[in-house]
Design a protein around this motif. Structure first.
Motif, PDB file in Angstrom:
ATOM      1  N   TYR A  74      29.762  39.354  39.565  1.00 15.05           N
ATOM      2  CA  TYR A  74      30.870  38.793  40.286  1.00 15.05           C
ATOM      3  C   TYR A  74      30.309  38.289  41.629  1.00 15.05           C
ATOM      4  CZ  TYR A  74      33.413  40.838  36.624  1.00 15.05           C
ATOM      5  OH  TYR A  74      34.011  41.256  35.329  1.00 15.05           O
ATOM      6  N   ASP A  75      30.980  36.977  42.021  1.00 16.61           N
ATOM      7  CA  ASP A  75      30.767  36.362  43.295  1.00 16.61           C
ATOM      8  C   ASP A  75      31.336  37.154  44.395  1.00 16.61           C
ATOM      9  OD1 ASP A  75      29.502  34.381  41.869  1.00 16.61           O
ATOM     10  OD2 ASP A  75      31.436  33.242  41.713  1.00 16.61           O
ATOM     11  N   ASN A  76      31.241  36.591  45.781  1.00 13.37           N
ATOM     12  CA  ASN A  76      31.864  37.548  46.866  1.00 13.37           C
ATOM     13  C   ASN A  76      33.371  37.521  46.727  1.00 13.37           C
ATOM     14  OD1 ASN A  76      29.280  37.994  47.673  1.00 13.37           O
ATOM     15  ND2 ASN A  76      29.214  35.974  49.287  1.00 13.37           N
ATOM     16  N   VAL A  77      33.915  36.587  46.180  1.00 13.44           N
ATOM     17  CA  VAL A  77      35.606  36.530  45.806  1.00 13.44           C
ATOM     18  C   VAL A  77      35.773  36.261  44.643  1.00 13.44           C
ATOM     19  CG1 VAL A  77      37.789  35.663  46.741  1.00 13.44           C
ATOM     20  CG2 VAL A  77      35.886  35.714  48.357  1.00 13.44           C
ATOM     21  N   PHE A  78      36.726  37.115  44.075  1.00 14.74           N
ATOM     22  CA  PHE A  78      36.984  37.212  42.603  1.00 14.74           C
ATOM     23  C   PHE A  78      38.538  37.372  42.514  1.00 14.74           C
ATOM     24  CE2 PHE A  78      37.878  38.641  38.331  1.00 14.74           C
ATOM     25  CZ  PHE A  78      37.123  37.792  37.470  1.00 14.74           C
ATOM     26  N   ILE A  79      39.242  36.691  41.870  1.00 11.78           N
ATOM     27  CA  ILE A  79      40.843  36.741  41.764  1.00 11.78           C
ATOM     28  C   ILE A  79      41.093  36.327  40.185  1.00 11.78           C
ATOM     29  CG2 ILE A  79      43.050  36.154  42.614  1.00 11.78           C
ATOM     30  CD1 ILE A  79      41.931  35.281  45.321  1.00 11.78           C
ATOM     31  N   THR A  80      42.052  37.238  39.596  1.00 15.37           N
ATOM     32  CA  THR A  80      42.261  36.861  38.442  1.00 15.37           C
ATOM     33  C   THR A  80      43.918  37.341  38.014  1.00 15.37           C
ATOM     34  OG1 THR A  80      41.984  37.171  35.990  1.00 15.37           O
ATOM     35  CG2 THR A  80      41.704  39.050  37.517  1.00 15.37           C
ATOM     36  N   GLY A  81      44.635  36.495  37.459  1.00 14.74           N
ATOM     37  CA  GLY A  81      45.875  37.022  37.205  1.00 14.74           C
ATOM     38  C   GLY A  81      46.349  37.386  35.801  1.00 14.74           C
ATOM     39  N   GLY A  82      47.381  37.880  35.534  1.00 17.36           N
ATOM     40  CA  GLY A  82      47.780  38.739  34.323  1.00 17.36           C
ATOM     41  C   GLY A  82      49.287  38.750  33.902  1.00 17.36           C
ATOM     42  N   ILE A  83      49.451  38.946  32.740  1.00 21.62           N
ATOM     43  CA  ILE A  83      51.072  39.367  32.271  1.00 21.62           C
ATOM     44  C   ILE A  83      50.941  40.695  31.464  1.00 21.62           C
ATOM     45  CG2 ILE A  83      51.729  36.872  32.374  1.00 21.62           C
ATOM     46  CD1 ILE A  83      51.417  36.587  29.525  1.00 21.62           C
ATOM     47  N   GLY A  84      52.269  41.046  31.702  1.00 18.63           N
ATOM     48  CA  GLY A  84      52.312  42.363  30.955  1.00 18.63           C
ATOM     49  C   GLY A  84      53.843  43.058  30.816  1.00 18.63           C
ATOM     50  N   ALA A  85      53.857  44.373  30.727  1.00 16.76           N
ATOM     51  CA  ALA A  85      55.025  45.174  30.518  1.00 16.76           C
ATOM     52  C   ALA A  85      55.061  46.168  30.944  1.00 16.76           C
ATOM     53  CB  ALA A  85      55.373  45.007  28.779  1.00 16.76           C
ATOM     54  N   PHE A  86      56.242  47.188  31.107  1.00 19.62           N
ATOM     55  CA  PHE A  86      56.296  48.318  31.563  1.00 19.62           C
ATOM     56  C   PHE A  86      57.398  49.227  31.073  1.00 19.62           C
ATOM     57  CE2 PHE A  86      59.216  46.257  34.386  1.00 19.62           C
ATOM     58  CZ  PHE A  86      60.405  47.066  34.414  1.00 19.62           C
ATOM     59  N   GLY A  87      57.359  50.227  30.981  1.00 18.57           N
ATOM     60  CA  GLY A  87      58.505  51.197  30.583  1.00 18.57           C
ATOM     61  C   GLY A  87      58.462  52.700  31.388  1.00 18.57           C
ATOM     62  N   SER A  88      59.742  53.102  31.621  1.00 16.08           N
ATOM     63  CA  SER A  88      59.862  54.029  32.614  1.00 16.08           C
ATOM     64  C   SER A  88      61.034  55.134  32.229  1.00 16.08           C
ATOM     65  CB  SER A  88      59.856  53.920  33.830  1.00 16.08           C
ATOM     66  OG  SER A  88      60.933  53.093  34.164  1.00 16.08           O
ATOM     67  N   PHE A  89      61.199  56.437  32.399  1.00 17.54           N
ATOM     68  CA  PHE A  89      62.186  57.170  32.306  1.00 17.54           C
ATOM     69  C   PHE A  89      62.307  57.853  33.745  1.00 17.54           C
ATOM     70  CE2 PHE A  89      63.883  61.564  31.854  1.00 17.54           C
ATOM     71  CZ  PHE A  89      64.902  61.412  31.381  1.00 17.54           C
TER      72      PHE A  89
END
Length: 316
Positions: free
Chosen positions: A166-181
């Protein structure tokens, strides 16, 4: 306890779904990618009940630990012993947290936390007291699919491995989900005789239960600050629906607002030498929801770790 246990099993099932190629996930035949490590950590599960005028915080004791473990490019296993202060009341606790990256683009985090015994603090000058009857249970899963590989976030910052891809600066985005009790309770309620009068009757909670599911998005970033120093910043906000129920001493009700808001973030810094590395990470998860009648509930899950590692293999 059946609900958090079943949800935890579901969390493990989700991980196995993405980890069918077990050999490629865990086995690293290059001994230079292995290290032994010692570390100190800070873990806390604390929660607040607030209204427009008052705030009461429930904070556990013995939040620090010492331990040892090993790491490679694929997995980090650390085992810690909780440090207890003989001059303070003991908080009984089971705290299991794990984060992994599967096939380089699937970020998965699970946690199961069971705490009993909290210091009850407030902002209206009533004395802090320790309540051994107050109990909190939090179980959850966060999943983020990223648009680019994110293996660097752990091989560099947590296992002390060299950054080659990787280069000196690396940024990536994403999408997802969560669940909790989420669950907390007190006997006869979480508010005491001295703190209860500062709130309305509906804030005098004996037991709370909430089961939530939602979506999240975020970004994961990497910064190479010098040849030996690197850093990361991960931010993942989310929004979801929660099925919640509040039991009072003489009544119970289901809050009408179904929304739950969360924010996860991680900050990491690593100093990497030929044989040794030092890594520091700070992770916080915040969950907030409305209890109706002007009352709000906020859960704060915090984890920090300072690790020093020694790398194996022939190095020149």
């Amino acid at each position: 306890m059946r609900k958090p246990f079943l949800l935890f099993i579901c969390c493990l099932g989700c991980i196995s779904l993405y980890g069918q190629d077990l050999d490629s996930l865990l086995v690293d035949r290059d001994d230079r990618n292995y290290s032994l490590r010692i570390f100190s950590n800070f873990k806390v599960n604390k929660f607040n009940i607030t209204d427009s005028d008052s705030k009461t915080k429930f904070v556990p004791n013995n939040r620090y630990g010492l331990g040892a473990g090993f790491a490679n490019k694929k997995i980090i296993i650390d085992i810690a012993i909780n440090i207890k202060n003989p001059n303070k009341e003991k908080t009984s606790r089971f705290d299991l947290q794990g984060t992994t990256i599967l096939k380089n683009k699937n970020y998965v985090k699970i946690f199961t936390q069971v705490y009993k015994g909290f210091n009850v603090k407030n902002d209206f000058d009533e004395p802090t007291v320790f309540r051994g009857d107050i109990r909190s249970v939090s179980v959850g899963l966060n999943y983020l699919y990223t648009f680019s590989d994110i293996e660097f976030s752990y091989s560099v910052l947590k296992a002390g491995l060299a950054n080659k891809n990787y280069d000196n600066v690396f940024i990536t985005g994403g999408i997802g989900a969560f669940g909790s009790f989420d669950y907390f309770s007190g006997n006869p309620s979480v508010l005491s005789e001295t703190t209860g009068p500062y709130y309305n009757t509906q804030a005098d909670v004996k037991r709370y239960k909430g089961l939530s599911f939602g979506v999240l998005a975020g970004f994961i970033s990497f910064f190479k600050l010098s040849n030996n120093i690197s850093a990361t910043l991960n931010v993942m906000p989310g929004i979801g629906l929660v099925d919640k129920r509040v039991q009072l001493q003489d009544d119970s009700f289901k809050p009408s607002d179904p929304m739950l808001y969360k924010l996860d973030f991680l900050v990491g810094l690593s100093y990497n030498l030929n044989r040794y590395y030092v890594s520091l990470t700070y992770n916080n998860g915040i969950y907030s929801t409305d209890l109706d009648y002007g009352n709000n509930y906020l859960l704060n899950l915090t984890k920090a770790k300072l690790a020093v590692g020694y790398k194996f293999g022939n190095r020149k």
